[in-house]
Scaffold this motif. Sequence first.
Motif, PDB file in Angstrom:
ATOM      1  N   UNK A   1       5.167  -6.693 -17.015  1.00 38.46           N
ATOM      2  CA  UNK A   1       4.787  -8.074 -16.705  1.00 38.46           C
ATOM      3  C   UNK A   1       4.818  -8.383 -15.210  1.00 38.46           C
ATOM      4  N   UNK A   2       5.337  -7.435 -14.412  1.00 39.60           N
ATOM      5  CA  UNK A   2       5.497  -7.760 -12.987  1.00 39.60           C
ATOM      6  C   UNK A   2       4.956  -6.694 -12.035  1.00 39.60           C
ATOM      7  N   UNK A   3       4.296  -5.668 -12.562  1.00 43.43           N
ATOM      8  CA  UNK A   3       3.665  -4.660 -11.706  1.00 43.43           C
ATOM      9  C   UNK A   3       2.192  -4.564 -12.062  1.00 43.43           C
ATOM     10  N   UNK A   4       1.383  -4.653 -11.051  1.00 44.68           N
ATOM     11  CA  UNK A   4      -0.070  -4.586 -11.202  1.00 44.68           C
ATOM     12  C   UNK A   4      -0.556  -3.430 -10.324  1.00 44.68           C
ATOM     13  N   UNK A   5      -1.085  -2.385 -10.929  1.00 41.72           N
ATOM     14  CA  UNK A   5      -1.574  -1.229 -10.169  1.00 41.72           C
ATOM     15  C   UNK A   5      -3.032  -1.450  -9.780  1.00 41.72           C
ATOM     16  N   UNK A   6      -3.312  -1.274  -8.500  1.00 39.25           N
ATOM     17  CA  UNK A   6      -4.661  -1.465  -7.975  1.00 39.25           C
ATOM     18  C   UNK A   6      -5.087  -0.191  -7.255  1.00 39.25           C
ATOM     19  N   UNK A   7      -6.262   0.317  -7.584  1.00 36.11           N
ATOM     20  CA  UNK A   7      -6.778   1.493  -6.889  1.00 36.11           C
ATOM     21  C   UNK A   7      -7.279   1.072  -5.512  1.00 36.11           C
ATOM     22  N   UNK A   8      -6.735   1.680  -4.474  1.00 41.30           N
ATOM     23  CA  UNK A   8      -7.137   1.302  -3.117  1.00 41.30           C
ATOM     24  C   UNK A   8      -6.975   2.460  -2.148  1.00 41.30           C
TER      25      UNK A   8
ATOM     26  N   UNK B   1       0.848  -1.198   0.000  1.00 43.19           N
ATOM     27  CA  UNK B   1       0.000   0.000   0.000  1.00 43.19           C
ATOM     28  C   UNK B   1       0.885   1.250   0.000  1.00 43.19           C
ATOM     29  N   UNK B   2       0.340   2.330  -0.543  1.00 37.08           N
ATOM     30  CA  UNK B   2       1.105   3.572  -0.618  1.00 37.08           C
ATOM     31  C   UNK B   2       2.351   3.423  -1.470  1.00 37.08           C
ATOM     32  N   UNK B   3       2.237   2.662  -2.570  1.00 42.13           N
ATOM     33  CA  UNK B   3       3.412   2.340  -3.386  1.00 42.13           C
ATOM     34  C   UNK B   3       3.788   3.436  -4.369  1.00 42.13           C
ATOM     35  N   UNK B   4       3.066   4.552  -4.345  1.00 42.70           N
ATOM     36  CA  UNK B   4       3.305   5.591  -5.341  1.00 42.70           C
ATOM     37  C   UNK B   4       4.494   6.493  -5.068  1.00 42.70           C
ATOM     38  N   UNK B   5       5.005   6.471  -3.841  1.00 43.63           N
ATOM     39  CA  UNK B   5       6.125   7.358  -3.504  1.00 43.63           C
ATOM     40  C   UNK B   5       6.819   6.848  -2.249  1.00 43.63           C
TER      41      UNK B   5
ATOM     42  N   UNK C   1       0.124   7.367 -10.220  1.00 37.92           N
ATOM     43  CA  UNK C   1       1.370   7.594  -9.479  1.00 37.92           C
ATOM     44  C   UNK C   1       2.361   6.446  -9.657  1.00 37.92           C
ATOM     45  N   UNK C   2       1.897   5.302 -10.150  1.00 42.90           N
ATOM     46  CA  UNK C   2       2.816   4.188 -10.399  1.00 42.90           C
ATOM     47  C   UNK C   2       2.903   3.864 -11.889  1.00 42.90           C
ATOM     48  N   UNK C   3       2.506   4.832 -12.723  1.00 46.90           N
ATOM     49  CA  UNK C   3       2.542   4.612 -14.175  1.00 46.90           C
ATOM     50  C   UNK C   3       3.955   4.283 -14.657  1.00 46.90           C
ATOM     51  N   UNK C   4       4.958   4.967 -14.102  1.00 48.68           N
ATOM     52  CA  UNK C   4       6.339   4.707 -14.535  1.00 48.68           C
ATOM     53  C   UNK C   4       6.752   3.279 -14.203  1.00 48.68           C
ATOM     54  N   UNK C   5       6.331   2.803 -13.045  1.00 53.00           N
ATOM     55  CA  UNK C   5       6.663   1.428 -12.653  1.00 53.00           C
ATOM     56  C   UNK C   5       5.990   0.419 -13.573  1.00 53.00           C
ATOM     57  N   UNK C   6       4.716   0.638 -13.857  1.00 54.30           N
ATOM     58  CA  UNK C   6       3.991  -0.314 -14.700  1.00 54.30           C
ATOM     59  C   UNK C   6       4.531  -0.318 -16.128  1.00 54.30           C
ATOM     60  N   UNK C   7       5.011   0.836 -16.597  1.00 52.68           N
ATOM     61  CA  UNK C   7       5.608   0.898 -17.934  1.00 52.68           C
ATOM     62  C   UNK C   7       6.972   0.209 -17.955  1.00 52.68           C
ATOM     63  N   UNK C   8       7.718   0.364 -16.862  1.00 52.52           N
ATOM     64  CA  UNK C   8       9.059  -0.213 -16.788  1.00 52.52           C
ATOM     65  C   UNK C   8       9.012  -1.721 -16.593  1.00 52.52           C
ATOM     66  N   UNK C   9       8.015  -2.186 -15.828  1.00 52.79           N
ATOM     67  CA  UNK C   9       7.890  -3.620 -15.542  1.00 52.79           C
ATOM     68  C   UNK C   9       6.460  -4.082 -15.874  1.00 52.79           C
TER      69      UNK C   9
END
Length: 280
Positions: A54-61, A14-18, A44-52
């Motif tokens: 296949x291994x980053x799943x963004x969930x709104x929470x 949780x709170x993985x955006x920064x 806020x995690x768009x850069x992570x999902x673009x970089x990975x």
Amino acid sequence: MTQFQHGGRVWLITGAGSGFGQAFARAALAAGDTVVAAVRRPETVAALTEEFPDRVDAVRLDVTDAAQSEQAVKDVLQRHGRIDVLVNNAGYGLVGAVEEVGEQELRDIMEVMFFGALRLTRLVLPAMRERRSGTVVQVSSMGGFLSFPGVGAYSAAKGALELASEALAAEVAPLGIRVLILEPGAFRTEFAGPALHGSAVIEDYRATVDPVRTGLAASHGEQPGDPAKAAAALITALDLDPLPLRLPLGADAVGAIRAKLAAVGADLDRHEQLATDTAF
């Protein structure tokens, strides 16, 4: 949603955006794991999902939303089959004397850092119990083990989480589940900047609270702790056997906790006769 490979561990952070959350996510990804980044704003995690991808799943929470929390855990288990590591990291700072903090401010901070964290913990436990495996990481603070003027509400929320987690650790240990409480000191995150809230000011408390209020704000961007190194310490700790219950992070946290333990010990020694002369 993307279908993911099931190699390595599956993290729900949780709170993985920064701040710490993003540092933990990057460390887990560097270790070859899969990260479910739970954030209020997925962008806020768009850069992570673009970089990975296949291994980053963004969930709104929003961790204060019970229905959203339940659905998020259900979705993660459906897509990934398991949650190996839950990191309850979402939170924010609040500065104010106990009398200055409003009723709603107090309830709000408890909702995020105590009720929200415990809710997610309880939601992931059934699947962890079924697998007899899993680790719950509670991101507390050195302020969860000790307190000082101006941070009573914040420390109350973190301290409540710590004590509940201490009980939890003993309850789930026979079931193959582990609990780790992180207690960071001052790190270069958003804590002393955008994530720092302030209560109304009462003049009588300026002498005790203003140094904390101004000092925290002034420290933003200058804190000694490196979040990436904290994340590396977490990765290392997860391989320890036995896993420590508490892991302070930063020399300031270690020093402050040692001072607190020494002060409590000195009080016990000084007043032991008074304290123990109470039996029938």
